[in-house]
Design a protein around this motif. Sequence first.
Motif, PDB file in Angstrom:
ATOM      1  N   THR A  26     -35.311  88.280  30.121  1.00 55.82           N
ATOM      2  CA  THR A  26     -35.317  87.395  31.289  1.00 55.82           C
ATOM      3  C   THR A  26     -36.757  87.111  31.712  1.00 55.82           C
ATOM      4  O   THR A  26     -37.113  85.960  32.018  1.00 55.82           O
ATOM      5  N   ALA A  29     -38.089  84.552  29.163  1.00 56.74           N
ATOM      6  CA  ALA A  29     -37.462  83.224  29.214  1.00 56.74           C
ATOM      7  C   ALA A  29     -37.770  82.483  30.512  1.00 56.74           C
ATOM      8  O   ALA A  29     -37.788  81.255  30.541  1.00 56.74           O
ATOM      9  N   PHE A  30     -38.014  83.234  31.583  1.00 55.70           N
ATOM     10  CA  PHE A  30     -38.238  82.602  32.886  1.00 55.70           C
ATOM     11  C   PHE A  30     -39.720  82.443  33.212  1.00 55.70           C
ATOM     12  O   PHE A  30     -40.054  81.983  34.289  1.00 55.70           O
ATOM     13  N   ALA A 143     -34.277  87.092  37.643  1.00 54.78           N
ATOM     14  CA  ALA A 143     -34.031  85.711  37.211  1.00 54.78           C
ATOM     15  C   ALA A 143     -34.168  84.739  38.380  1.00 54.78           C
ATOM     16  O   ALA A 143     -34.860  83.723  38.277  1.00 54.78           O
ATOM     17  N   VAL A 144     -33.519  85.054  39.488  1.00 58.18           N
ATOM     18  CA  VAL A 144     -33.568  84.140  40.628  1.00 58.18           C
ATOM     19  C   VAL A 144     -34.973  84.118  41.235  1.00 58.18           C
ATOM     20  O   VAL A 144     -35.477  83.060  41.629  1.00 58.18           O
ATOM     21  N   ASP A 147     -37.026  81.999  38.826  1.00 59.37           N
ATOM     22  CA  ASP A 147     -36.543  80.615  38.870  1.00 59.37           C
ATOM     23  C   ASP A 147     -37.083  79.903  40.105  1.00 59.37           C
ATOM     24  O   ASP A 147     -37.587  78.781  40.025  1.00 59.37           O
ATOM     25  N   ARG A 148     -37.009  80.575  41.237  1.00 62.10           N
ATOM     26  CA  ARG A 148     -37.447  79.928  42.480  1.00 62.10           C
ATOM     27  C   ARG A 148     -38.971  79.902  42.611  1.00 62.10           C
ATOM     28  O   ARG A 148     -39.550  78.903  43.012  1.00 62.10           O
ATOM     29  N   ASP A 151     -40.230  77.421  40.133  1.00 58.33           N
ATOM     30  CA  ASP A 151     -39.600  76.116  40.287  1.00 58.33           C
ATOM     31  C   ASP A 151     -38.870  75.662  39.010  1.00 58.33           C
ATOM     32  O   ASP A 151     -39.097  74.559  38.510  1.00 58.33           O
ATOM     33  N   GLY A 152     -38.013  76.529  38.523  1.00 60.02           N
ATOM     34  CA  GLY A 152     -37.164  76.156  37.386  1.00 60.02           C
ATOM     35  C   GLY A 152     -37.889  76.064  36.057  1.00 60.02           C
ATOM     36  O   GLY A 152     -37.446  75.359  35.153  1.00 60.02           O
ATOM     37  N   VAL A 154     -37.758  77.959  33.687  1.00 58.67           N
ATOM     38  CA  VAL A 154     -36.823  78.340  32.607  1.00 58.67           C
ATOM     39  C   VAL A 154     -36.245  77.116  31.897  1.00 58.67           C
ATOM     40  O   VAL A 154     -35.946  77.179  30.700  1.00 58.67           O
ATOM     41  N   PHE A 155     -36.145  75.988  32.611  1.00 61.04           N
ATOM     42  CA  PHE A 155     -35.563  74.793  31.996  1.00 61.04           C
ATOM     43  C   PHE A 155     -36.604  73.943  31.254  1.00 61.04           C
ATOM     44  O   PHE A 155     -36.255  72.969  30.601  1.00 61.04           O
TER      45      PHE A 155
ATOM     46  N   GLY B 132     -31.603  77.425  30.509  1.00 64.36           N
ATOM     47  CA  GLY B 132     -32.665  77.523  29.513  1.00 64.36           C
ATOM     48  C   GLY B 132     -32.054  77.734  28.137  1.00 64.36           C
ATOM     49  O   GLY B 132     -30.897  78.164  28.012  1.00 64.36           O
ATOM     50  N   GLN B 134     -33.437  79.709  25.727  1.00 62.02           N
ATOM     51  CA  GLN B 134     -33.994  80.906  25.129  1.00 62.02           C
ATOM     52  C   GLN B 134     -32.975  82.033  25.264  1.00 62.02           C
ATOM     53  O   GLN B 134     -32.184  82.037  26.202  1.00 62.02           O
ATOM     54  N   PRO B 135     -33.032  83.005  24.362  1.00 59.16           N
ATOM     55  CA  PRO B 135     -32.153  84.168  24.545  1.00 59.16           C
ATOM     56  C   PRO B 135     -32.577  84.954  25.781  1.00 59.16           C
ATOM     57  O   PRO B 135     -33.761  85.233  25.953  1.00 59.16           O
ATOM     58  N   HIS B 136     -31.662  85.241  26.672  1.00 58.35           N
ATOM     59  CA  HIS B 136     -31.995  86.177  27.755  1.00 58.35           C
ATOM     60  C   HIS B 136     -30.805  87.040  28.100  1.00 58.35           C
ATOM     61  O   HIS B 136     -30.534  88.005  27.387  1.00 58.35           O
ATOM     62  N   SER B 137     -30.035  86.701  29.138  1.00 59.00           N
ATOM     63  CA  SER B 137     -29.053  87.660  29.632  1.00 59.00           C
ATOM     64  C   SER B 137     -27.934  86.925  30.325  1.00 59.00           C
ATOM     65  O   SER B 137     -28.178  85.998  31.112  1.00 59.00           O
ATOM     66  N   ALA B 140     -28.524  87.203  34.072  1.00 62.66           N
ATOM     67  CA  ALA B 140     -29.506  86.234  34.570  1.00 62.66           C
ATOM     68  C   ALA B 140     -28.894  84.833  34.628  1.00 62.66           C
ATOM     69  O   ALA B 140     -29.071  84.099  35.608  1.00 62.66           O
ATOM     70  N   VAL B 144     -28.420  82.619  38.170  1.00 63.36           N
ATOM     71  CA  VAL B 144     -29.072  81.331  38.419  1.00 63.36           C
ATOM     72  C   VAL B 144     -28.020  80.214  38.531  1.00 63.36           C
ATOM     73  O   VAL B 144     -28.133  79.320  39.362  1.00 63.36           O
ATOM     74  N   ASP B 147     -26.492  80.676  41.977  1.00 60.58           N
ATOM     75  CA  ASP B 147     -27.497  80.377  43.004  1.00 60.58           C
ATOM     76  C   ASP B 147     -27.663  78.871  43.169  1.00 60.58           C
ATOM     77  O   ASP B 147     -27.676  78.347  44.278  1.00 60.58           O
ATOM     78  N   ARG B 148     -27.733  78.168  42.053  1.00 61.46           N
ATOM     79  CA  ARG B 148     -27.952  76.720  42.133  1.00 61.46           C
ATOM     80  C   ARG B 148     -26.676  75.967  42.496  1.00 61.46           C
ATOM     81  O   ARG B 148     -26.712  75.043  43.315  1.00 61.46           O
TER      82      ARG B 148
END
Lengths: 195, 195
Positions: A26, A29-30, A143-144, A147-148, A151-152, A154-155, B132, B134-137, B140, B144, B147-148
């Motif tokens: 995580t 990736a994040f 992760a959260v 992500d926050r 600002d995302g 991960v995407f 995302g 990518q491999p993660h979890s 996670a 996310v 949350d979103r």
Amino acid sequence: MRRITVLRLSHRVGRDERVTTHVGLTARAFGASGIVISGDEDRGVIESLTRVTELWGGPFEVRYVRDWRGYLRSAKAAGAYVVHLTMYGLPLPEVLEELRRVLAEREMVVVVGSSKVPREVYEVADANVSIGNQPHSEVAALAVFLDRLLDGLVFRISFSDAKVRVVPDPRRKVVLRRRETALAEDPSPSDDKLL
Amino acid sequence: MRRITVLRLSHRVGRDERVTTHVGLTARAFGASGIVISGDEDRGVIESLTRVTELWGGPFEVRYVRDWRGYLRSAKAAGAYVVHLTMYGLPLPEVLEELRRVLAEREMVVVVGSSKVPREVYEVADANVSIGNQPHSEVAALAVFLDRLLDGLVFRISFSDAKVRVVPDPRRKVVLRRRETALAEDPSPSDDKLL
């Protein structure tokens, strides 16, 4: 600056392998730069995170430190800001703008515990931050948080030396090897596109 | 509507206890209504999620189903929309508005796998969605996603029948029992405030 290292405390062999691996994956990736694992020394976890980084790309630093107190002391002495993620801390939205300002100028160490976190972690941290005040998961919290804070990212993140990458698809697994020949990495959806 | 159930596939005793528990705790803390666990039957995980719900509040339904195909078939027949979280799917931001519209009117089942997910899951899902590529979890990804989708409900959620709750604090653990007498749940920061 935007350099974030995750410090995983109190890893226990035989109990935390998978959760610590998820914390590491995580982090990568994040958008974190690396993970430092403390507690029991566990080559399996380090090898598994290193293998993922070799295949899916880096840089992402993975290492073990026995003395997490010393690690945090040095990091703080070098200017790092320490965030401890805990369900007892202040809600992330209340401190997010401040953390973004900090991250623009200083390295950040994000501490995630396992079961019981020593009291001194609460005291040495520059901020104790919660992702909700219910019991859940250090993987979810990390992760959260990332992500926050980022600002995302991960995407949008990409790893230039990746040997493989996913092409998002509504129905199937599509994985490309670096030379853009198709790789059916997993046989289950066996009709991976040839791109 | 806003009713979300998480379906955890392929749970394995002896390997997935902690990750599946984290999936369940994350589901509850981030606003899902319950978790359905498939794979090996594991009373330990179900008891541990049930204990958390008794102490920290509910409602949060926890149950085991042997036949996840039958469960998904019934859920779809009853009108549920099935989202499969996978690193191979479409990025959440691309489908988020559509999923919010769906959730206003239909129940949602969010499927998270363990290691290998059978191909039919990709096919039976109404949407294959990635956090995302990518491999993660799965923990996670679920965090996310919720949350979103639920716009940060994790920071506002409360459980009316909770026996204990946290008072966010920048430095210490502060936990209140329901009758508002202080509870030092964990002795490490032993100077919990008496409120």
